[in-house]
Scaffold this motif. Sequence first.
Motif, PDB file in Angstrom:
ATOM      1  N   LEU A 194     110.529  67.658  31.456  1.00  0.00           N
ATOM      2  CA  LEU A 194     109.890  66.333  31.003  1.00  0.00           C
ATOM      3  C   LEU A 194     111.064  65.177  30.923  1.00  0.00           C
ATOM      4  N   SER A 195     112.126  65.266  30.809  1.00  0.00           N
ATOM      5  CA  SER A 195     113.057  64.043  30.919  1.00  0.00           C
ATOM      6  C   SER A 195     113.212  63.883  32.294  1.00  0.00           C
ATOM      7  N   GLU A 196     113.005  64.509  33.293  1.00  0.00           N
ATOM      8  CA  GLU A 196     113.177  63.894  34.687  1.00  0.00           C
ATOM      9  C   GLU A 196     111.776  63.244  35.027  1.00  0.00           C
ATOM     10  N   SER A 197     110.701  63.622  34.428  1.00  0.00           N
ATOM     11  CA  SER A 197     109.309  62.973  34.482  1.00  0.00           C
ATOM     12  C   SER A 197     109.666  61.569  34.067  1.00  0.00           C
ATOM     13  N   LYS A 198     110.027  61.557  32.855  1.00  0.00           N
ATOM     14  CA  LYS A 198     110.267  60.362  32.019  1.00  0.00           C
ATOM     15  C   LYS A 198     111.220  59.241  32.706  1.00  0.00           C
ATOM     16  N   GLN A 199     112.292  59.777  33.420  1.00  0.00           N
ATOM     17  CA  GLN A 199     113.120  59.048  34.430  1.00  0.00           C
ATOM     18  C   GLN A 199     112.488  58.512  35.206  1.00  0.00           C
ATOM     19  N   LEU A 200     111.556  59.285  36.130  1.00  0.00           N
ATOM     20  CA  LEU A 200     110.813  58.804  37.271  1.00  0.00           C
ATOM     21  C   LEU A 200     110.024  57.831  36.644  1.00  0.00           C
ATOM     22  N   PHE A 201     109.353  57.954  35.847  1.00  0.00           N
ATOM     23  CA  PHE A 201     108.365  57.039  35.079  1.00  0.00           C
ATOM     24  C   PHE A 201     109.023  55.676  34.682  1.00  0.00           C
ATOM     25  N   LEU A 202     110.109  55.821  34.504  1.00  0.00           N
ATOM     26  CA  LEU A 202     110.913  54.493  33.990  1.00  0.00           C
ATOM     27  C   LEU A 202     111.653  53.817  35.197  1.00  0.00           C
ATOM     28  N   GLU A 203     111.932  54.600  36.042  1.00  0.00           N
ATOM     29  CA  GLU A 203     112.586  53.716  37.375  1.00  0.00           C
ATOM     30  C   GLU A 203     111.534  53.719  38.344  1.00  0.00           C
ATOM     31  N   GLY A 204     110.053  53.807  38.275  1.00  0.00           N
ATOM     32  CA  GLY A 204     109.174  53.480  38.879  1.00  0.00           C
ATOM     33  C   GLY A 204     109.280  54.475  40.162  1.00  0.00           C
ATOM     34  N   SER A 205     109.323  55.639  40.099  1.00  0.00           N
ATOM     35  CA  SER A 205     109.280  56.529  41.199  1.00  0.00           C
ATOM     36  C   SER A 205     108.624  57.630  41.056  1.00  0.00           C
ATOM     37  N   LEU A 206     107.558  57.511  40.105  1.00  0.00           N
ATOM     38  CA  LEU A 206     106.645  58.655  39.659  1.00  0.00           C
ATOM     39  C   LEU A 206     105.481  58.806  40.773  1.00  0.00           C
ATOM     40  N   ARG A 208      96.015  72.867  36.416  1.00  0.00           N
ATOM     41  CA  ARG A 208      96.555  74.007  35.907  1.00  0.00           C
ATOM     42  C   ARG A 208      97.287  73.394  34.711  1.00  0.00           C
ATOM     43  N   GLY A 209      96.525  72.578  33.871  1.00  0.00           N
ATOM     44  CA  GLY A 209      96.911  72.205  32.593  1.00  0.00           C
ATOM     45  C   GLY A 209      98.441  71.618  32.511  1.00  0.00           C
ATOM     46  N   ARG A 210      98.757  70.841  33.733  1.00  0.00           N
ATOM     47  CA  ARG A 210     100.215  70.441  33.820  1.00  0.00           C
ATOM     48  C   ARG A 210      99.933  68.783  33.259  1.00  0.00           C
ATOM     49  N   ILE A 211     100.431  68.595  32.155  1.00  0.00           N
ATOM     50  CA  ILE A 211     100.531  67.274  31.394  1.00  0.00           C
ATOM     51  C   ILE A 211     101.896  67.196  30.532  1.00  0.00           C
ATOM     52  N   ALA A 212     102.262  65.925  30.854  1.00  0.00           N
ATOM     53  CA  ALA A 212     103.479  65.720  30.045  1.00  0.00           C
ATOM     54  C   ALA A 212     103.404  64.618  29.245  1.00  0.00           C
ATOM     55  N   VAL A 213     104.021  64.554  28.127  1.00  0.00           N
ATOM     56  CA  VAL A 213     103.760  63.553  26.934  1.00  0.00           C
ATOM     57  C   VAL A 213     105.091  63.067  26.451  1.00  0.00           C
ATOM     58  N   PHE A 214     105.504  61.707  26.600  1.00  0.00           N
ATOM     59  CA  PHE A 214     106.765  61.609  26.141  1.00  0.00           C
ATOM     60  C   PHE A 214     106.767  60.077  25.443  1.00  0.00           C
ATOM     61  N   SER A 215     107.391  59.452  24.859  1.00  0.00           N
ATOM     62  CA  SER A 215     107.589  58.218  24.396  1.00  0.00           C
ATOM     63  C   SER A 215     108.707  57.414  24.944  1.00  0.00           C
ATOM     64  N   ILE A 216     108.280  56.089  25.262  1.00  0.00           N
ATOM     65  CA  ILE A 216     109.325  55.160  25.762  1.00  0.00           C
ATOM     66  C   ILE A 216     109.367  54.060  24.693  1.00  0.00           C
ATOM     67  N   ALA A 226      99.479  63.167  33.649  1.00  0.00           N
ATOM     68  CA  ALA A 226      98.674  64.551  33.823  1.00  0.00           C
ATOM     69  C   ALA A 226      98.661  64.439  35.537  1.00  0.00           C
ATOM     70  N   GLU A 227      98.840  66.039  35.939  1.00  0.00           N
ATOM     71  CA  GLU A 227      98.378  66.233  37.378  1.00  0.00           C
ATOM     72  C   GLU A 227      96.932  66.309  37.713  1.00  0.00           C
ATOM     73  N   GLN A 228      96.202  65.499  38.477  1.00  0.00           N
ATOM     74  CA  GLN A 228      94.910  65.873  38.465  1.00  0.00           C
ATOM     75  C   GLN A 228      94.835  66.822  39.676  1.00  0.00           C
ATOM     76  N   ARG A 229      93.702  67.527  39.704  1.00  0.00           N
ATOM     77  CA  ARG A 229      93.343  68.455  40.611  1.00  0.00           C
ATOM     78  C   ARG A 229      93.063  67.743  41.825  1.00  0.00           C
ATOM     79  N   PRO A 230      93.305  68.561  43.150  1.00  0.00           N
ATOM     80  CA  PRO A 230      93.359  67.819  44.352  1.00  0.00           C
ATOM     81  C   PRO A 230      91.798  67.159  44.790  1.00  0.00           C
ATOM     82  N   ASP A 231      90.917  68.022  44.270  1.00  0.00           N
ATOM     83  CA  ASP A 231      89.447  67.497  44.495  1.00  0.00           C
ATOM     84  C   ASP A 231      88.711  66.527  43.650  1.00  0.00           C
ATOM     85  N   SER A 232      89.409  66.094  42.586  1.00  0.00           N
ATOM     86  CA  SER A 232      88.826  65.318  41.783  1.00  0.00           C
ATOM     87  C   SER A 232      88.676  63.672  42.391  1.00  0.00           C
TER      88      SER A 232
END
Length: 1564
Positions: A906-918, A835-843, A855-861
């Motif tokens: 976006l900011s929550e996604s970045k937060q999860l990425f940085l704390e290692g819980s994505l 569904r086109g769900r992509i987040a782009v941010f910088s750290i 990016a969220e990948q489709r279930p069947d990929s």
Amino acid sequence: MADRDTLPLPLEVRDRLAELELELSEGDITQKGYEKKRSKLIGAFLPKAPGKGMDPSVPHERRTPVTPGSSSRYHRRRSSGSRDERYRSDVHTEAVQAALAKQKERGKMAVPMPSKRRSLVVQSSMDAYTPPGEEHIGHQDTSSGSEEEGSMQGEGTPTSSQGSINMENWISRAIHGSTTSSTTSSSSTQSGGSGAASRLADVMGQTHLGKSENHSTPPDVTSYTTDSIQVERPQGSTTASRATPKYGNAELMETGDGVPVGGRVSAKIQQLVNTLKRPKRPPLREFFVDDFEELLEVQQPDPNQPKAEGAQMLAMRGEQLGVVTNWPPSLEAALQRWGTISPKAPCLTTMDTNGKPLYILTYGKLWVRSMKVAYNILHKLGSKQEPMVRPGDRVALVFPNNDPAAFMVAFYGCLLAELVPVPIEVPLTRKDAGSQQIGFLLGSCGVTVALTSDACHKGLPKSTTGEIPQFKGWPKLLWFVTESKHLSKPPRDWFPHIKDANNDTAYIEYKTCKDGSVLGVTVMRLALLTHCQALTQSCGYTEAETIVNVLDFKKDVGLWHGILTSVMNMMHVISIPYSLMKVNPLSWIQKVCQYKAKVACVKSRDMHWALVAHKDQRDINLSSLRMLVVADGSNPWSISSCDAFLNVFQSKGLKPEVICPCASSPEALTVAIRRPTDDSNQPPGRGVLSMQGLSHGVIRVDSEEKLSVLTLQDVGTAMPGALMCVVKPDGVPQLCKTDEIGELCVCSVATGTSYYGLSGMTKNTFEVFPMNSVGAPISEYPFTRTGLLGFVGPGGLCFIAGKMDGLMVVGGRRHNADDIVATALAVEPMKFVYRGRIAVFSITVLHDERIVVVAEQRPDSTEEDSFQWMSRVLQAIDGIHQVGVYCLALVPSNTLPKTPLGGIHLSESKQLFLEGSLHPCNVLMCPHTCVTNLPKPRQKQPEIGPASVMVGNLVSGKRIAQASGRDLGQMEDNDQFLFLSEVLQWRAQTTPDHVLYTLLNSRGTIASSLSCVQLHKRAEKIATMLAERGHLQDGDHVALVYPPGIDLIAAFYGCLYAGCVPITVRPPHPQNIATTLPTVKMIVEVSRSACMMTTAVICKLLRSKEASAAVDVRTWPPVLDTDDLPKKKPPLLYKPSNPDTLAYLDFSVSTTGMLAGVKMSHTATSAFCRSIKLQCELYPSREVAICLDPYCGLGFVIWCLCSVYSGHQSILIPPSELEVNPALWLLAVSQYKVRDTFCSYSVMELCTKGLGLQTESLKSRGLDLSRVRTCVVVAEERPRIALTQSFSKLFKDLGLHPRAVSTSFGCRVNLAICLQGTSGPDPTTVYVDMRALRHDRVRLVERGSPHSLPLMESGKILPGVRIIIANPETKGPLGDSHLGEIWVCSGHNASGYFTVYGDEALQSDHFNSRLSFGDTQTIWARTGYLGFLRRTELTDASGERHDALYVVGALDEAMELRGMRYHPIDIETSVIRTHKSITECAVFTWTNLLVVVVELDGSEQEALDLVPLVTNVVLEEHYLIVGVVVVVDIGVIPINSRGEKQRMHLRDGFLADQLDPIYVAYNM
């Protein structure tokens, strides 16, 4: 618009195509089937064969010329109902495909695919699968979507029926260019690596031992055995039962040094090395690196970069805000007017989810009900004397998106009551993404009351008592339901006070910042009214017009048009809820037709969904629309939605001039809007800009480089009554030049006035005074920053190129997150992103921003899809934006945090990425390509002559680093003996009943003990046995295979009595014979033992079935069982004559996996015992508790020899007993009132971990450590300061004095160089600069300074020991500010290596080295450890200033990377700190790549979270790029008996593919 139909397609063909697209998007037909049918349909209409002039690299079917205006692309598009296509620009898609084709010409980037454990693969794809119909629609704007038609399955992308491909083939193809495709799965880690030891040994010989000229190592005789250790893992039923790896069939490959290596891992690493060899980025610039300050490379501006050349811009003025006579003096006045003059006029119609009108709110009802709400809030909350809310107070409005009527009543109720509404989202759970931040906003606004609807109130989460819980971070709220039936009627005489609009606050709109914090923008009543007037004028609103609103009515464009301006003009709003759009994306178009609406407010995605779904509709007519407001029209990618929409619906009566994109921001409200004109001849503005120029902040109309362009549409001109200018985005607000991109600023009454409660931020945003080039302000009135980046083009048209929030500055160039999202989405014709769900941010890593794409990948990929997609996204972004992506992560569908309307938070996604819980299911890191600001590699200086070194040291006042322990002093009675056997005989005669040894069992009771005479007698019997049953000669070697205890001691002295040479060997572990027995066998063979002595139990073990499976039991030497001793005395004890003969052999496996035996002569052994006796003041009256392994080094000497020599009593505690009873050692120390105790790190760790929570109960059991004077950790490594400190802290309450805890230091050439004695000064700790240490410099810094590393002194230098620090390469003496190799000269040095391979040169260098200048006479032994000496302020017993020795690490283990020396432990310490689930870490290098292995304590889903964290921390703290990250299970990193990591073993296991890793990531 005339050229729209270069490819005329009949309507029915178009409809059929649209149906096909839908079928494909819903998965009813395959991609192949779709393409076949599609080409059949449009085959007849395609132009015939292309002319000669066309670019041959374009695939065939793409050759129709595609211009931004041509229609063919809309019909070739395969769009899907579940995709968000706002950002889809076909120009862009073309560009991406072209960029990828260009990359292909350059040669395919060979990206090693990560290895993943199978359980990980199966699970990640199915976990988060949502059935298709559930959420039919893409979402909001931080994420975005697009797709493409032409499939890219050209050459070079292997496909196979199973959709995935075998790793080895893949690699060999990547390297040798073959094109076979195969159908085995690449996702499991089963393909074998050959464990052939010979081949591995070759590699070892080339790589690891390659530097043996500087510090040679004894040969490695313990590489992994060819039978790998298989750990069975329980497997779920989903995975096929796993075949056991077959080593030996892997393809042979060349490594970097031209050595063939077996194994898939090595192949991948090689591939990575080859990829990295290709120069990618401009090389780092040369510059001088100061000794200490490793300057990070600063990006020098490129002299050729485009610079702005235009004149300074002028501020643009909107038209005059016309004063219309009957405009109301305030919005409440307007409501009163319409509510009383035309109460029956419809104000708002709401829809249910079937699209039927649910409710019509008339102006009369709105007026009456909002008065009722106003009255009740002011008078019915609190008491008469103490009302809860007073005019001016702020109240929260919490209404769901499907109930605009209730919201409208509450909003106007607040305006009438002169309260300040703060509209927010409905909190669904206690921990919604961003909900906590909203709570902070409410708290800071002092909100105590929340207005809500009945339905919403019922739906809020309740506690068991039925009350609404307090949400995380929220203030305590009173929930007030606004439905009329719950409210009392206001009295007849009560009337709201309606005044003209003034400067009081009207409402507060919330805004989420880039970092996730939520701010409240306050809008004054006057601004509110002026804004409504400006919108009315620019949109040409008239009374009783109908307007369809699809937008969120709580804020932004939806609120301004659908709730406020509509009431001012008595318009009728048809509100379409988000839930209806999900079910029926065409609903808004149907309502426009049904109500003949004049105006519609939508976002690009609503237009896109309509395009996808319009095929069934025959009777659509949009000719009534005079204005289609596109709320996100300023988004760079909305242009393609607008074009496509117009293209399809022009035939249904839509006029081109109707489409009106607008630009808005929470701070400046509406910034600009395109006016609906009647003149259809004037085309809207288009800008085709070069991305390269934009990244440098300048406007360059598209160059010949067609790939990287951004096409923008104008958003009209400035608002009536406003002044607009563009200022530089950072620093002083200086006006931009005409060809420069900057931040738009607006000066107008109709903007926000402040961020509530934040005066500093308010000043920087709402009170800006733009300056001209001479520094004078351009206006006396303040401007408001809009947060939008853009420029004002010809004719005063505004163009928006991005948002300040999405700006990422990488290496000095600016990139926009939205642009990168669009490029990523344009890559994939295969519909990969869910569904086109992509987040782009910088750290920020290492002083620059790094781009992360999630990016969220489709279930069947499949794995293969995802990997292919990732590598192509990297290439596309590189081709179009010329910027590297630092990390690309794929997560299962629906797992990124959502905003209330379903977009990506976006900011929550970045937060999860940085704390290692994505919890991503795939990660690709590309630090090698992105990080270009590393310090320059260190160049080794040419050698400096000895004279200059000495002069240099003199001039700089440095002393040569040397030190010595005190003299050995006078002889005492037992010191006259040259041999230990004589000392024992003397003690047996003089003090026969004095107890020397006491062994404790796990319950802490005495298991056995030995007095002098008992030991003597037992040793005699063993000597007899050796002579009679073993038929041994003098000087024969005997292996002693005993558990820690008294048998071992008796056997040792028995050997001395018989004239044999003992070797102590750790017995095999009964539970783990397969791995421990081969080591025993090896030591027995390498030491040339003529016989083995052991206990009856171990005898049986050696002959067991398991043993014969592990080794060839027929080749054991004779085994003597000492439990069965002969009764008679030996005829005569052996009298040794030459004290320089061998007393015993000491075998040990070093951390690098080398098995080295050293020879200890009788002289050295006696000198050793004497030195320890002096240092620790040991006498017969003393008791010492010992808890360590007695097989080698100082541990063996203290366990077996010292008591006999010094006569003290040793209390022996086998460390294995601590596994049963962790408190055993400390209880014994307390019970026997011991003053001196020795332990190992593993024992200390066991106590720290095992007794951490029991100190109170131990105290109550009477445990008292206050008598302990020395507690020494016996070690051969850098002191583990964190462990000793936590041990000291933990047991401080039990009386342990922190100064008592210290460490010793020994190595192979000298088993103990330092040992904290009883009378010396306390051990000292210094902090050194880790960066200087990498350059072999020692620079002391303050505790806590950045890059500081604490080092603890390794105990005091033993008596009779001299130390010097020498340069390991030149062998010259060093000053004390240098790190060098520790050389030692002492009476108890070992006399050489005992090995099968008699490489004399190798040994003589270690044991007989001389300095190359200075004192060239003394003979030194090289320890192979790096360290430094420091003269401290303390004085020792003799009144001299005390010299402390600091050990930094083994030379063998040190890694040379980028010309600098790194110690693995430092990198490991950083890595372990990064995530709670990393329990252990080990690093090693392989062909200049840094490999980091981490043990994961957690679910396998966390494995991939660790990859970016590990890469980040090593970059930040060590300036190194990690090449490979390996995530393994707990216990995989091998640890030897001393608790040291065996990194080389680990490396061999990794290369032979024997680790069964959970995940292996190869960083690009």
